[in-house]
Scaffold this motif. Structure first.
Motif, mmCIF file in Angstrom:
data_model
loop_
_atom_site.group_PDB
_atom_site.id
_atom_site.type_symbol
_atom_site.label_atom_id
_atom_site.label_comp_id
_atom_site.label_asym_id
_atom_site.label_seq_id
_atom_site.Cartn_x
_atom_site.Cartn_y
_atom_site.Cartn_z
ATOM 1 N N GLY A 89 13.009 55.429 -29.828
ATOM 2 C CA GLY A 89 13.483 55.814 -28.507
ATOM 3 C C GLY A 89 13.686 57.313 -28.380
ATOM 4 N N LEU A 90 14.234 57.944 -29.416
ATOM 5 C CA LEU A 90 14.433 59.398 -29.395
ATOM 6 C C LEU A 90 13.097 60.138 -29.351
ATOM 7 C CD1 LEU A 90 17.324 59.748 -32.010
ATOM 8 C CD2 LEU A 90 17.482 60.131 -29.540
ATOM 9 N N ILE A 91 12.112 59.614 -30.069
ATOM 10 C CA ILE A 91 10.787 60.246 -30.047
ATOM 11 C C ILE A 91 10.170 60.135 -28.658
ATOM 12 C CG2 ILE A 91 8.449 60.137 -30.971
ATOM 13 C CD1 ILE A 91 9.663 59.119 -33.596
ATOM 14 N N LEU A 92 10.252 58.953 -28.063
ATOM 15 C CA LEU A 92 9.694 58.759 -26.723
ATOM 16 C C LEU A 92 10.413 59.628 -25.700
ATOM 17 C CD1 LEU A 92 9.230 54.883 -26.693
ATOM 18 C CD2 LEU A 92 7.410 56.599 -26.626
ATOM 19 N N ALA A 93 11.725 59.785 -25.851
ATOM 20 C CA ALA A 93 12.496 60.598 -24.909
ATOM 21 C C ALA A 93 12.135 62.073 -25.003
ATOM 22 C CB ALA A 93 13.986 60.411 -25.168
ATOM 23 N N PHE A 144 11.157 43.705 -36.478
ATOM 24 C CA PHE A 144 10.768 45.093 -36.219
ATOM 25 C C PHE A 144 9.284 45.228 -35.914
ATOM 26 C CE2 PHE A 144 9.068 49.122 -37.938
ATOM 27 C CZ PHE A 144 9.642 49.984 -37.013
ATOM 28 N N PHE A 145 8.442 44.687 -36.796
ATOM 29 C CA PHE A 145 7.006 44.855 -36.600
ATOM 30 C C PHE A 145 6.511 44.048 -35.395
ATOM 31 C CE2 PHE A 145 7.397 45.946 -41.164
ATOM 32 C CZ PHE A 145 6.887 47.229 -41.090
ATOM 33 N N GLY A 146 7.164 42.910 -35.120
ATOM 34 C CA GLY A 146 6.805 42.155 -33.921
ATOM 35 C C GLY A 146 7.134 42.926 -32.659
ATOM 36 N N ALA A 147 8.318 43.545 -32.629
ATOM 37 C CA ALA A 147 8.692 44.366 -31.477
ATOM 38 C C ALA A 147 7.765 45.571 -31.335
ATOM 39 C CB ALA A 147 10.139 44.822 -31.619
ATOM 40 N N LEU A 148 7.378 46.138 -32.480
ATOM 41 C CA LEU A 148 6.497 47.302 -32.452
ATOM 42 C C LEU A 148 5.138 46.953 -31.857
ATOM 43 C CD1 LEU A 148 6.284 50.289 -33.379
ATOM 44 C CD2 LEU A 148 5.351 49.450 -35.530
ATOM 45 N N VAL A 149 4.611 45.802 -32.247
ATOM 46 C CA VAL A 149 3.269 45.408 -31.797
ATOM 47 C C VAL A 149 3.280 44.862 -30.367
ATOM 48 C CG1 VAL A 149 1.371 43.803 -32.245
ATOM 49 C CG2 VAL A 149 2.463 44.989 -34.144
ATOM 50 N N VAL A 150 4.379 44.203 -29.971
ATOM 51 C CA VAL A 150 4.422 43.550 -28.660
ATOM 52 C C VAL A 150 5.104 44.415 -27.608
ATOM 53 C CG1 VAL A 150 5.287 41.553 -27.377
ATOM 54 C CG2 VAL A 150 4.377 41.256 -29.697
ATOM 55 N N ALA A 151 6.328 44.869 -27.915
ATOM 56 C CA ALA A 151 7.134 45.537 -26.895
ATOM 57 C C ALA A 151 6.654 46.955 -26.586
ATOM 58 C CB ALA A 151 8.594 45.571 -27.333
ATOM 59 N N TYR A 155 5.745 48.742 -22.980
ATOM 60 C CA TYR A 155 6.477 49.908 -22.500
ATOM 61 C C TYR A 155 5.526 51.036 -22.118
ATOM 62 C CZ TYR A 155 9.483 54.032 -22.585
ATOM 63 O OH TYR A 155 10.121 55.187 -22.259
ATOM 64 N N ILE A 156 4.519 51.248 -22.944
ATOM 65 C CA ILE A 156 3.574 52.330 -22.671
ATOM 66 C C ILE A 156 2.839 52.092 -21.355
ATOM 67 C CG2 ILE A 156 1.427 53.403 -23.468
ATOM 68 C CD1 ILE A 156 2.428 52.998 -26.331
ATOM 69 N N PHE A 157 2.355 50.879 -21.141
ATOM 70 C CA PHE A 157 1.568 50.580 -19.946
ATOM 71 C C PHE A 157 2.415 50.563 -18.682
ATOM 72 C CE2 PHE A 157 -1.475 48.755 -23.059
ATOM 73 C CZ PHE A 157 -2.600 49.471 -22.664
ATOM 74 N N LEU A 158 3.643 50.073 -18.773
ATOM 75 C CA LEU A 158 4.460 49.897 -17.573
ATOM 76 C C LEU A 158 5.370 51.086 -17.281
ATOM 77 C CD1 LEU A 158 5.543 46.153 -17.907
ATOM 78 C CD2 LEU A 158 3.595 47.123 -16.665
ATOM 79 N N LEU A 165 -1.347 59.010 -22.895
ATOM 80 C CA LEU A 165 -2.092 59.421 -24.076
ATOM 81 C C LEU A 165 -1.156 59.737 -25.242
ATOM 82 C CD1 LEU A 165 -4.818 59.992 -25.323
ATOM 83 C CD2 LEU A 165 -4.679 62.341 -24.457
ATOM 84 N N LYS A 166 -0.063 60.475 -24.963
ATOM 85 C CA LYS A 166 0.882 60.821 -26.025
ATOM 86 C C LYS A 166 1.561 59.576 -26.582
ATOM 87 C CE LYS A 166 2.261 65.562 -25.168
ATOM 88 N NZ LYS A 166 3.427 66.457 -24.998
ATOM 89 N N SER A 167 1.958 58.673 -25.698
ATOM 90 C CA SER A 167 2.608 57.439 -26.145
ATOM 91 C C SER A 167 1.647 56.586 -26.959
ATOM 92 C CB SER A 167 3.116 56.649 -24.937
ATOM 93 O OG SER A 167 4.031 57.401 -24.183
ATOM 94 N N LEU A 168 0.383 56.579 -26.556
ATOM 95 C CA LEU A 168 -0.616 55.803 -27.290
ATOM 96 C C LEU A 168 -0.832 56.378 -28.683
ATOM 97 C CD1 LEU A 168 -2.601 53.443 -27.108
ATOM 98 C CD2 LEU A 168 -4.328 55.063 -26.280
ATOM 99 N N VAL A 169 -0.892 57.701 -28.791
ATOM 100 C CA VAL A 169 -1.039 58.350 -30.101
ATOM 101 C C VAL A 169 0.155 58.016 -30.994
ATOM 102 C CG1 VAL A 169 -1.085 60.577 -31.285
ATOM 103 C CG2 VAL A 169 -2.513 60.208 -29.258
ATOM 104 N N LEU A 170 1.374 58.035 -30.417
ATOM 105 C CA LEU A 170 2.566 57.685 -31.173
ATOM 106 C C LEU A 170 2.479 56.247 -31.666
ATOM 107 C CD1 LEU A 170 5.484 58.097 -32.167
ATOM 108 C CD2 LEU A 170 6.249 57.478 -29.866
ATOM 109 N N PHE A 171 2.064 55.347 -30.792
ATOM 110 C CA PHE A 171 1.963 53.933 -31.147
ATOM 111 C C PHE A 171 0.967 53.728 -32.286
ATOM 112 C CE2 PHE A 171 -0.344 49.877 -30.293
ATOM 113 C CZ PHE A 171 0.645 49.017 -30.734
ATOM 114 N N VAL A 172 -0.195 54.350 -32.194
ATOM 115 C CA VAL A 172 -1.215 54.213 -33.238
ATOM 116 C C VAL A 172 -0.704 54.796 -34.556
ATOM 117 C CG1 VAL A 172 -3.518 54.921 -33.953
ATOM 118 C CG2 VAL A 172 -3.122 54.161 -31.604
#
Length: 227
Positions: A89-93, A144-151, A155-158, A165-172
């Motif tokens: 959350g801190l990284i996304l913020a 944790f990994f389920g939330a990472l892959v699903v949630a 969040y990125i799309f909605l 693009l930045k959020s997608l790079v973080l996710f990958v």
């Protein structure tokens, strides 16, 4: 029990009253991430060194597994997954849109990123994930990994279309670094094996689950036993 509950509720009110603006929320988040980092580092060192100390005394249970200052590895896993979620959350913020028109701006942005809080938290997150994997907790790692892959993709799309693009790079990067590289080195495969070998007939907790309906009917007002 009532005093303990009152203490927790009072702490909740204090945090609610103090963490009112963005800066205070960010400070609170950083402190929780550092706390999770210390637990992960302590638990990991105890496992990898073989010293096996718990909270100022030798461990008698969960030897070879990270427990930090907790007695139960699942409790440490729950604390670490919450700390990891706050770190993400801190990284996304901290993500902000930037214009990278020429090479000078790209170079400046790259240097700023190297010294940014975002990168520091990213490194701390990797250590927390290592501690989580070393607990070998099925529920904690799946959560944790389920939330990472699903949630996070949701969040990125909605939520973060402006920073897609930045959020997608973080996710990958989270998937690649935390799951494939870091977790692979520290035994994520052992957690997967535990999950695959789980059977209802061998799980002692299923006997407790069978007793819950009757206990709820009998003690639904105040609960039963220690807490």
């Amino acid at each position: 029990r009532w005093l303990l509950s009152l203490g927790y509720f009072s702490l909740y009110l204090v945090v609610l009253g103090l963490a009112r603006d963005r800066n205070r929320l960010q400070t609170l988040g950083n402190m929780l991430v550092i706390s999770a980092l210390l637990q992960a580092a302590y638990g990991g060192i105890m496992v990898l060194s073989g010293i096996e100390y718990g909270f100022f005394e030798h461990k008698t249970a969960y030897l070879g597994l990270a427990t930090g200052t907790f007695v139960n590895r699942n409790h440490l896993a729950g604390y670490l997954e919450l700390g990891a979620a706050i770190a993400i959350g801190l990284i996304l913020a901290d993500l902000k849109p930037v214009q990278l028109g020429n090479w000078k701006r790209r170079a400046r942005y790259f240097l700023q990123f190297l010294f940014s809080a975002r990168l520091r938290i990213r490194v701390l997150l990797a250590v927390i994930v290592i501690g989580l994997v070393l607990t070998r907790s099925r529920g904690g790692n799946l959560a944790f990994f389920g939330a990472l892959v699903v949630a996070m993709p949701i969040y990125i799309f909605l939520k973060e279309r402006r920073l897609f693009l930045k959020s997608l790079v973080l996710f990958v990067s989270l998937l690649v670094v935390d799951i494939w590289i870091v977790s692979g080195w520290f035994g994520l495969g052992k957690v997967v094996t535990r999950v695959e070998q789980t059977q209802e007939v061998t799980e002692s907790r299923t006997y407790a689950f069978a007793a819950y309906p009757e206990m709820i009917d009998k003690y639904w007002q105040t609960g039963s036993g220690l807490g």
